[in-house]
Design a protein around this motif. Structure first.
Motif, short mmCIF file in Angstrom:
data_model
loop_
_atom_site.label_atom_id
_atom_site.label_comp_id
_atom_site.label_asym_id
_atom_site.label_seq_id
_atom_site.Cartn_x
_atom_site.Cartn_y
_atom_site.Cartn_z
N CYS A 105 0.83 -1.21 0.00
CA CYS A 105 0.00 0.00 0.00
C CYS A 105 0.86 1.26 0.00
CB CYS A 105 -0.93 0.00 1.21
SG CYS A 105 -2.10 -1.38 1.24
N VAL A 106 1.98 1.22 0.72
CA VAL A 106 2.90 2.36 0.73
C VAL A 106 3.50 2.58 -0.66
CG1 VAL A 106 5.10 3.23 1.63
CG2 VAL A 106 3.43 2.17 3.18
N ALA A 107 3.90 1.49 -1.31
CA ALA A 107 4.44 1.60 -2.67
C ALA A 107 3.41 2.20 -3.61
CB ALA A 107 4.89 0.22 -3.17
N ASP A 108 2.16 1.80 -3.45
CA ASP A 108 1.09 2.35 -4.28
C ASP A 108 0.87 3.83 -3.97
OD1 ASP A 108 -1.36 1.81 -6.10
OD2 ASP A 108 -2.23 2.78 -4.33
N MET A 109 0.95 4.22 -2.71
CA MET A 109 0.79 5.63 -2.33
C MET A 109 1.85 6.50 -2.99
SD MET A 109 0.87 7.34 1.50
CE MET A 109 2.60 6.90 1.78
N LEU A 145 -3.66 7.66 0.04
CA LEU A 145 -3.11 7.33 1.35
C LEU A 145 -3.05 5.82 1.58
CD1 LEU A 145 -4.92 10.04 3.48
CD2 LEU A 145 -2.47 9.94 2.96
N ALA A 146 -1.89 5.37 2.07
CA ALA A 146 -1.68 3.94 2.32
C ALA A 146 -2.65 3.44 3.39
CB ALA A 146 -0.24 3.68 2.75
N PHE A 196 -8.48 -2.81 1.93
CA PHE A 196 -8.06 -4.21 1.71
C PHE A 196 -8.60 -5.10 2.83
CE2 PHE A 196 -5.17 -7.57 3.01
CZ PHE A 196 -4.99 -8.30 1.85
N ILE A 197 -8.40 -4.67 4.08
CA ILE A 197 -8.83 -5.48 5.23
C ILE A 197 -10.35 -5.65 5.25
CG2 ILE A 197 -8.99 -5.49 7.76
CD1 ILE A 197 -6.20 -4.05 7.71
N LEU A 198 -11.07 -4.55 5.02
CA LEU A 198 -12.53 -4.59 5.06
C LEU A 198 -13.11 -5.39 3.90
CD1 LEU A 198 -15.20 -3.64 6.29
CD2 LEU A 198 -14.99 -1.53 4.96
N GLU A 199 -12.61 -5.13 2.69
CA GLU A 199 -13.21 -5.74 1.50
C GLU A 199 -12.82 -7.21 1.35
OE1 GLU A 199 -15.36 -4.36 -0.40
OE2 GLU A 199 -15.19 -2.22 -0.04
N SER A 200 -11.63 -7.58 1.81
CA SER A 200 -11.16 -8.95 1.56
C SER A 200 -11.03 -9.80 2.82
CB SER A 200 -9.79 -8.92 0.86
OG SER A 200 -8.77 -8.51 1.77
N GLY A 201 -11.42 -9.21 3.98
CA GLY A 201 -11.28 -10.00 5.21
C GLY A 201 -9.85 -10.43 5.44
N TYR A 202 -8.92 -9.49 5.37
CA TYR A 202 -7.49 -9.75 5.54
C TYR A 202 -6.96 -10.66 4.43
CZ TYR A 202 -8.36 -7.81 10.17
OH TYR A 202 -8.73 -7.00 11.20
N PHE A 212 -5.17 -0.61 13.99
CA PHE A 212 -3.81 -0.99 13.57
C PHE A 212 -2.89 0.22 13.39
CE2 PHE A 212 -6.47 -4.55 12.04
CZ PHE A 212 -5.82 -5.60 12.69
N ASN A 213 -3.39 1.39 13.80
CA ASN A 213 -2.59 2.62 13.68
C ASN A 213 -2.01 2.77 12.27
OD1 ASN A 213 -1.44 5.01 14.59
ND2 ASN A 213 0.46 4.01 15.25
N LEU A 214 -2.89 2.64 11.29
CA LEU A 214 -2.43 2.63 9.89
C LEU A 214 -1.94 3.99 9.40
CD1 LEU A 214 -5.05 0.29 8.14
CD2 LEU A 214 -2.87 -0.29 9.22
N THR A 215 -2.30 5.06 10.09
CA THR A 215 -1.86 6.39 9.63
C THR A 215 -0.35 6.55 9.69
OG1 THR A 215 -2.29 7.25 11.86
CG2 THR A 215 -4.02 7.56 10.20
N GLU A 216 0.32 5.69 10.49
CA GLU A 216 1.78 5.79 10.54
C GLU A 216 2.41 5.45 9.18
OE1 GLU A 216 3.42 3.02 13.29
OE2 GLU A 216 2.70 1.23 12.23
N TYR A 217 1.66 4.73 8.36
CA TYR A 217 2.19 4.39 7.03
C TYR A 217 2.02 5.54 6.03
CZ TYR A 217 2.36 -0.44 8.66
OH TYR A 217 2.64 -1.60 9.34
N ASP A 218 1.28 6.59 6.43
CA ASP A 218 1.07 7.73 5.53
C ASP A 218 2.20 8.73 5.57
OD1 ASP A 218 -1.37 6.65 4.84
OD2 ASP A 218 -2.51 7.85 6.30
N ALA A 219 3.13 8.56 6.51
CA ALA A 219 4.25 9.49 6.63
C ALA A 219 5.06 9.52 5.34
CB ALA A 219 5.14 9.08 7.80
#
Length: 483
Positions: free
Chosen positions: A202-206, A212-213, A220-226, A347-354
């Motif tokens: 997701c970061v590479a795609d961002m 935003l990653a 991804f998590i919601l639509e595919s159930g992990y 999962f504190n995913l916003t840390e990947y948006d840096a």
């Protein structure tokens, strides 16, 4: 420099530049817009007033014609810079959307592309559907006409299959397949391990798209159930992407256009009432392709004349981005944003948006006589000053941005317009655009003197089309006598 041995008919067009000024490193596939034979198409390209050509033409029976030698530049893509480096291929197609080609044409196209690659030392054909990669042949060495002109070419039928075409050509070239990440790799992972595995993608795609990653990861998590749903495990489709979305007209799709998986799915109406429907979903070669297609859709899908998810690439706040996606119609679940919030917070995913960088789409400046006169285009420039210089060197030319807006008019205007014509028939139709493929306005000129302010080539008229000063529309100049 040799030509293809697959050629069975040859008629060289006068519409060319000899020799080309760049080595061959690109292939551009076009739709001919008509189920033509090689003889009839070659006849058209042999006319100097056609002002167009191609290197190869594939007729409706699959035969291949040589129209312009490979050593020479054809006039095909409305871009001299592209045509100087590309082998251009016209394919007999239906004359209406999506401009489908038949199996014989498709088979010959694959063989011809492979042959072109072999003889020109193109080790691998590459397609990412990304206009900003024009000329970066280490990343993408296929282009399409619609990137250089306001055209549908090569039509959605071919465009949506370019990924599959690349795959089949590369198989003939012996290119080793790279399978990428498979959703089956997520099957036995814990939820946290699945997050750890997907977020670098997701970061590479961002970094490539600006989305935003955190949002991509949460979807991804919601639509595919992990990554563990039946759809994901069977298709690598991790975002619930259906086979047909917004007309499938956005750029950059990594779906091959044909691989689908049908299954029941739950959908909600605006009141939150659920119902079960059977839907066709896209099937991908890998998870990376699923992510790329998902992002391409979010960035390019249209709702009428507007972007369906406008502002998403520039968005730096995950909640705003999630609302843009929900309000654009991506999901029917009325609690979609809240569900993404729960995942991002957990999962504190916003840390990947840096480190998100602003992604700006590359702008092009096109030099033409008029916006609709695509055949007159002299070039497409990244720097507006270069485009202005080109226009000044060619009286009567104007610089347009890639939306058709006038940016600059030559300091040496063409004195050709306006001029008057005499019409001697009662029932000359006025059309909304330059060609019989444009609708009739419902009005006719009648006999008299009319003023023309612009000319353009188009279907159904040998002499071209003229735009009326009154603003009523366009008329065929076949029936007009210049005063």
């Amino acid at each position: 420099m040799s030509n293809s041995s697959l050629v069975s008919y040859k008629k060289i067009s006068p519409n060319k530049n000899s020799p080309r000024n760049h080595s061959i490193d690109t292939i551009t596939i076009h739709c001919y817009v008509g189920q033509a034979s090689v003889e009839s198409a070659a006849g058209w390209f042999s006319r100097s007033d056609a002002e167009c050509s191609c290197n190869y033409m594939i007729g409706t029976d699959g035969r291949i014609a040589l129209i312009v030698d490979e050593k020479d530049r054809s006039w095909c893509s409305s871009s001299p810079s592209n045509d100087n480096r590309a082998i251009t291929i016209e394919c007999a197609s239906d004359s209406t959307h999506p401009y489908a080609i038949n199996d014989k044409v498709y088979s010959s196209l694959i063989k011809l592309c492979a042959d072109i690659c072999r003889r020109n030392n193109i080790k691998e054909l590459k397609w990412r559907g990304d206009k900003s990669l024009i000329g970066q042949v280490d990343k993408q060495n296929m282009t399409v006409h619609r990137w250089f002109a306001n055209k549908a070419c090569p039509g959605d039928y071919i465009y949506n299959r370019l990924g599959k075409i690349v795959e089949e050509v590369n198989e003939m070239l012996g290119v080793e397949k790279t399978n990428g990440t498979q959703a089956t790799a997520f099957k036995n992972l814990s939820e946290q391990d699945a997050v750890d595995k997907i977020m670098p993608l997701c970061v590479a795609d961002m970094k490539r798209t600006g989305i935003l990653a955190s949002v991509t990861g949460a979807q991804f998590i919601l639509e595919s159930g992990y990554g563990k749903t039946v759809l994901a495990q069977n298709t690598n489709n991790c975002f619930g992407m259906k086979a047909y979305l917004s007309g499938n007209t956005w750029a950059g799709s990594t779906w091959d256009g044909t691989s689908i998986f049908t299954k029941p799915t739950q959908e909600q109406d605006t009141h939150g009432v659920s119902s079960t429907v059977v839907a066709a979903f896209r099937k991908y070669a890998c998870v990376e392709d699923s992510i790329a297609d998902h992002s391409a859709y979010l960035l390019g899908a249209m709702n009428g004349f507007k972007k369906r998810y406008a502002g998403l690439a520039e968005c730096t706040d995950w909640e705003e981005a999630a609302r843009i996606i929900k309000n654009g119609g991506y999901a029917t679940d009325v609690e979609y944003v809240e569900k993404l919030r729960s995942i991002i917070d957990r999962f504190n995913l916003t840390e990947y948006d840096a480190g998100k960088e602003t992604v700006a789409e590359k702008k092009w400046y096109l030099v033409r006589k008029t916006w609709v006169n695509v055949a007159s285009q002299l070039g497409a420039f990244e720097k507006v000053d270069n485009a202005k210089k080109c226009a000044d060197e060619h009286p009567g030319y104007t610089v347009y941005d890639d939306d058709g807006k006038i940016v600059y008019t030559s300091k040496n205007p063409d004195k050709k317009f306006p001029y008057e014509v005499k019409i001697d028939i009662d029932n000359l139709n006025i059309r909304t655009g330059p060609g019989t493929n444009y609708a009739k306005t419902g009005s006719m000129t009648g006999r008299g003197i009319f003023t023309i302010v612009e000319e353009a080539s188009g279907e159904g008229s040998t002499s071209g089309w003229g735009r009326l000063l009154s603003g009523a529309g366009w008329i065929s100049l076949d029936y007009a006598e210049k005063k």
